[in-house]
Design a protein around this motif. Structure first.
Motif, PDB file in Angstrom:
ATOM      1  N   LEU A   1      43.990  61.297  60.996  1.00 18.64           N
ATOM      2  CA  LEU A   1      45.002  60.494  60.969  1.00 18.64           C
ATOM      3  C   LEU A   1      45.015  59.191  60.467  1.00 18.64           C
ATOM      4  CD1 LEU A   1      47.088  61.782  63.955  1.00 18.64           C
ATOM      5  CD2 LEU A   1      47.386  62.561  61.314  1.00 18.64           C
TER       6      LEU A   1
ATOM      7  N   MET B   1      55.179  60.925  59.261  1.00 17.20           N
ATOM      8  CA  MET B   1      54.238  61.859  59.539  1.00 17.20           C
ATOM      9  C   MET B   1      52.934  61.454  60.253  1.00 17.20           C
ATOM     10  SD  MET B   1      54.403  63.715  55.522  1.00 17.20           S
ATOM     11  CE  MET B   1      53.475  65.169  55.993  1.00 17.20           C
ATOM     12  N   VAL B   2      52.367  60.375  60.085  1.00 15.92           N
ATOM     13  CA  VAL B   2      51.188  59.799  60.697  1.00 15.92           C
ATOM     14  C   VAL B   2      51.755  59.352  62.016  1.00 15.92           C
ATOM     15  CG1 VAL B   2      49.178  58.158  60.782  1.00 15.92           C
ATOM     16  CG2 VAL B   2      50.121  59.244  58.587  1.00 15.92           C
TER      17      VAL B   2
ATOM     18  N   ALA C   1      44.372  59.109  56.816  1.00 11.46           N
ATOM     19  CA  ALA C   1      45.633  59.663  55.849  1.00 11.46           C
ATOM     20  C   ALA C   1      46.516  58.281  55.836  1.00 11.46           C
ATOM     21  CB  ALA C   1      46.114  60.622  56.717  1.00 11.46           C
ATOM     22  N   TRP C   2      46.446  57.395  57.002  1.00  9.87           N
ATOM     23  CA  TRP C   2      47.214  56.342  56.928  1.00  9.87           C
ATOM     24  C   TRP C   2      46.933  55.108  56.135  1.00  9.87           C
ATOM     25  CZ3 TRP C   2      51.873  54.651  59.390  1.00  9.87           C
ATOM     26  CH2 TRP C   2      51.778  53.445  59.208  1.00  9.87           C
TER      27      TRP C   2
ATOM     28  N   SER D   1      52.942  61.732  64.555  1.00  9.44           N
ATOM     29  CA  SER D   1      51.620  62.718  65.063  1.00  9.44           C
ATOM     30  C   SER D   1      50.877  61.952  66.246  1.00  9.44           C
ATOM     31  CB  SER D   1      50.614  63.207  64.022  1.00  9.44           C
ATOM     32  OG  SER D   1      51.436  64.122  63.148  1.00  9.44           O
TER      33      SER D   1
ATOM     34  N   ALA E   1      53.863  67.827  60.163  1.00  8.58           N
ATOM     35  CA  ALA E   1      52.691  66.771  60.372  1.00  8.58           C
ATOM     36  C   ALA E   1      52.016  67.097  61.510  1.00  8.58           C
ATOM     37  CB  ALA E   1      52.894  65.432  60.058  1.00  8.58           C
TER      38      ALA E   1
ATOM     39  N   ALA F   1      50.274  70.526  61.917  1.00 13.70           N
ATOM     40  CA  ALA F   1      48.876  70.460  61.427  1.00 13.70           C
ATOM     41  C   ALA F   1      48.063  69.631  62.188  1.00 13.70           C
ATOM     42  CB  ALA F   1      49.202  69.808  59.907  1.00 13.70           C
ATOM     43  N   THR F   2      48.462  68.557  62.848  1.00 16.17           N
ATOM     44  CA  THR F   2      47.614  67.589  63.829  1.00 16.17           C
ATOM     45  C   THR F   2      47.347  68.471  65.078  1.00 16.17           C
ATOM     46  OG1 THR F   2      48.719  65.722  63.083  1.00 16.17           O
ATOM     47  CG2 THR F   2      47.454  65.680  65.191  1.00 16.17           C
TER      48      THR F   2
ATOM     49  N   GLY G   1      55.494  58.895  54.946  1.00 14.47           N
ATOM     50  CA  GLY G   1      54.146  58.752  55.262  1.00 14.47           C
ATOM     51  C   GLY G   1      54.001  58.248  56.672  1.00 14.47           C
TER      52      GLY G   1
ATOM     53  N   ALA H   1      59.351  66.675  57.464  1.00 15.50           N
ATOM     54  CA  ALA H   1      57.829  66.090  57.193  1.00 15.50           C
ATOM     55  C   ALA H   1      57.285  65.974  58.871  1.00 15.50           C
ATOM     56  CB  ALA H   1      58.162  64.695  56.747  1.00 15.50           C
ATOM     57  N   ALA H   2      58.007  65.372  59.756  1.00 12.33           N
ATOM     58  CA  ALA H   2      57.498  65.091  61.007  1.00 12.33           C
ATOM     59  C   ALA H   2      57.037  66.556  61.836  1.00 12.33           C
ATOM     60  CB  ALA H   2      58.551  64.542  61.949  1.00 12.33           C
TER      61      ALA H   2
END
Length: 500
Positions: free
Chosen positions: A421, A275-276, A424-425, A279, A401, A404-405, A272, A397-398
């Protein structure tokens, strides 16, 4: 070997590699934006590089349980240096285009991903060889890496202002090459794989099969014996490696996700964060500062974050016994959430600096605990497969994400995408705080995979530098999250290297 020379050389090699990553992590996203003028290009590049990164991670995990890890690390830094140096060369000759970023991103991933895992895997052996206190070593590496991630982005901002973004990549290439030289000075024994009798037996069986097959061919056709032997060996070797890679990936997944709820939660939370924050650092902040016509401010923002991380880490090291693990964990995650809200609002530069500093300051305790619980449960003889699998999954994952961003930025705008984002966080934070497995982390329960030093003393090899694997991954994949997930001082990075 008397003294602590092995650990010192290891620290030098890691710091040189990290410093190069820090410089490139600022320059590369900005160079890509300047070249293409399209935020979606960054996400597309990340996605295109994801498959070779995964394959490199899985194959690397299998190789690292069979090959000398020091040698793999040396080779990795050399490949990385060549791929980064190729970008300014291409820019001076035919001109950079999106395709060149894809080419060198793929080549860099093939060499770089196994190497970063190799360095993580060597750490316990390096510390054990010098008889150093692992607890003290974690504190030193955390502080040193934090200093490097303060200096690196600021150095990148300075170099970009003086010589330009593309020429400053020469610095990254030189630092990677220097890291390979420093790693090569380590004793070869620290990279040797121990406690893997099963893998050795399998390797011997494969070798015997090759010899038998080659011998039979040789008896039938003496003149073609050597050719048949070489051909059979190649096929057997390739098949064995593919089988070993798949087996290694499955074994790594079992270590990470099956049977140990704390390890599973720590791994998922790391995903997580990757990914956040990946991005934010890899796309949102570069686009934000580029649109403001102040791209160099990206470097100063990440330096501010790293400065906060250094102070937070030192405070945690000094005060950790005064507060329970659960309290540190909760305070850290809540502080990070507030900081992300501030940064996600894309405020003025001064407020952004404060938000970045607060994010680093509050990140230390949670990242250190995540790293400790993660590596406390990975046995030495399965570390290559586990870290290889983890790094591969992180490197999926990176990019996913990030892509998608980039689609969100192109479709709904930068400001709205940033708030997505943030939400999501907050969801990740809630999940981490209420996870059942993390409610009892104040206990001294030891995971099934603990790998003690031979002496069995307090400095156990299982206390692998907190956050090692995830940080090393992020050093190459995205930078702010690297610093935040680095825990006790692994290959922490405030440097994205998506195009390496």
């Amino acid at each position: 070997m008397p003294g602590k020379s092995t650990t010192i050389r290891f620290l030098v090699a890691s710091s040189l590699s990290l410093l190069g990553n820090s410089v490139a992590g600022i320059a590369l996203p900005l160079i890509l934006l300047a070249t293409t003028g399209d935020p979606l290009a960054a996400g597309t590049l990340a996605l295109l590089c994801a498959v070779p990164q995964v394959l490199a991670g899985v194959l690397g995990g299998a190789l690292l349980d069979r090959l000398n890890r020091r040698n793999v690390s040396v080779f990795s830094d050399i490949v990385s240096a060549l791929c980064v140096a190729a970008l300014p060369i291409v820019d001076m000759t035919v001109g950079l285009g999106f395709g060149w970023f894809v080419l060198f991103g793929v080549l860099g991933a093939v060499g770089d991903i196994p190497g970063m895992t190799a360095r993580d895997s060597m750490l316990p052996t390096v510390v054990e060889r010098d008889g150093a206190s692992l607890q003290r070593f974690l504190g030193i590496t955390q502080s040193l890496d934090s200093i490097v991630t303060i200096v690196g982005p600021a150095l990148a901002a300075l170099l970009m202002g003086v010589v330009g973004a593309v020429p400053c990549l020469w610095v990254t290439a030189g630092l990677s090459l220097a890291a390979s030289v420093a790693t090569a000075t380590l004793p070869r024994s620290v990279g040797a794989v121990r406690g893997n009798a099963a893998a050795d037996a399998e390797s011997n069986r494969n070798a015997n099969e090759v010899k038998i097959a080659a011998g039979e061919s040789g008896n039938a056709h003496p003149e073609r014996g050597n050719t048949a032997k070489g051909h059979t060996a190649s096929i057997s070797s390739a098949g064995s490696l593919a089988k070993a890679a798949w087996s290694s990936a499955l074994d790594g997944a079992r270590v990470l996700f099956k049977g140990d709820s704390i390890l599973r939660t720590a791994t998922l939370l790391t995903f997580g964060i990757v990914m956040v924050m990946g991005s934010y650092q890899g796309l949102v902040l570069p686009v934000f500062f580029t649109e403001a016509h102040r791209p160099e401010l990206l470097g100063y923002t990440l330096s501010s974050m790293s400065a906060g991380l250094l102070i937070g880490s030192l405070a945690y090291a000094a005060l950790m016994s005064m507060v329970s693990r659960r309290a540190w964990y909760t305070l850290s995650l809540c502080g990070m959430a507030v900081s992300i809200i501030v940064m996600g609002s894309l405020p003025s530069f001064s407020v952004m600096l404060l938000g970045a500093f607060a994010l680093g300051l509050t990140a230390g305790p949670a990242s250190a605990l995540l790293g400790y619980f993660m590596f406390d449960r990975i046995p030495e003889n399965r570390r290559g497969s586990a870290l290889g699998t983890q790094n591969s999954l992180l490197l999926v994952a990176a990019p996913v994400a990030l892509f998608a961003t980039s689609v969100l930025v192109a479709g709904i705008g930068l400001q709205t995408a940033s708030w997505v984002l943030v939400v999501a966080w907050l969801a990740i934070t809630a999940g981490a705080l209420f996870a059942k497995s993390m409610r009892g982390i104040d206990g001294e329960e030891v995971g099934s995979g603990v790998a003690l030093t031979k002496g069995g003393g307090s400095d156990v090899a299982s206390q692998v530098r907190a956050g090692g694997s995830n940080v090393a991954t992020l050093a190459r994949a995205s930078s702010a999250d690297a610093a935040l997930t680095k825990g006790g001082g692994s290959n922490a990075a405030s440097a994205a290297k998506e195009a390496r």
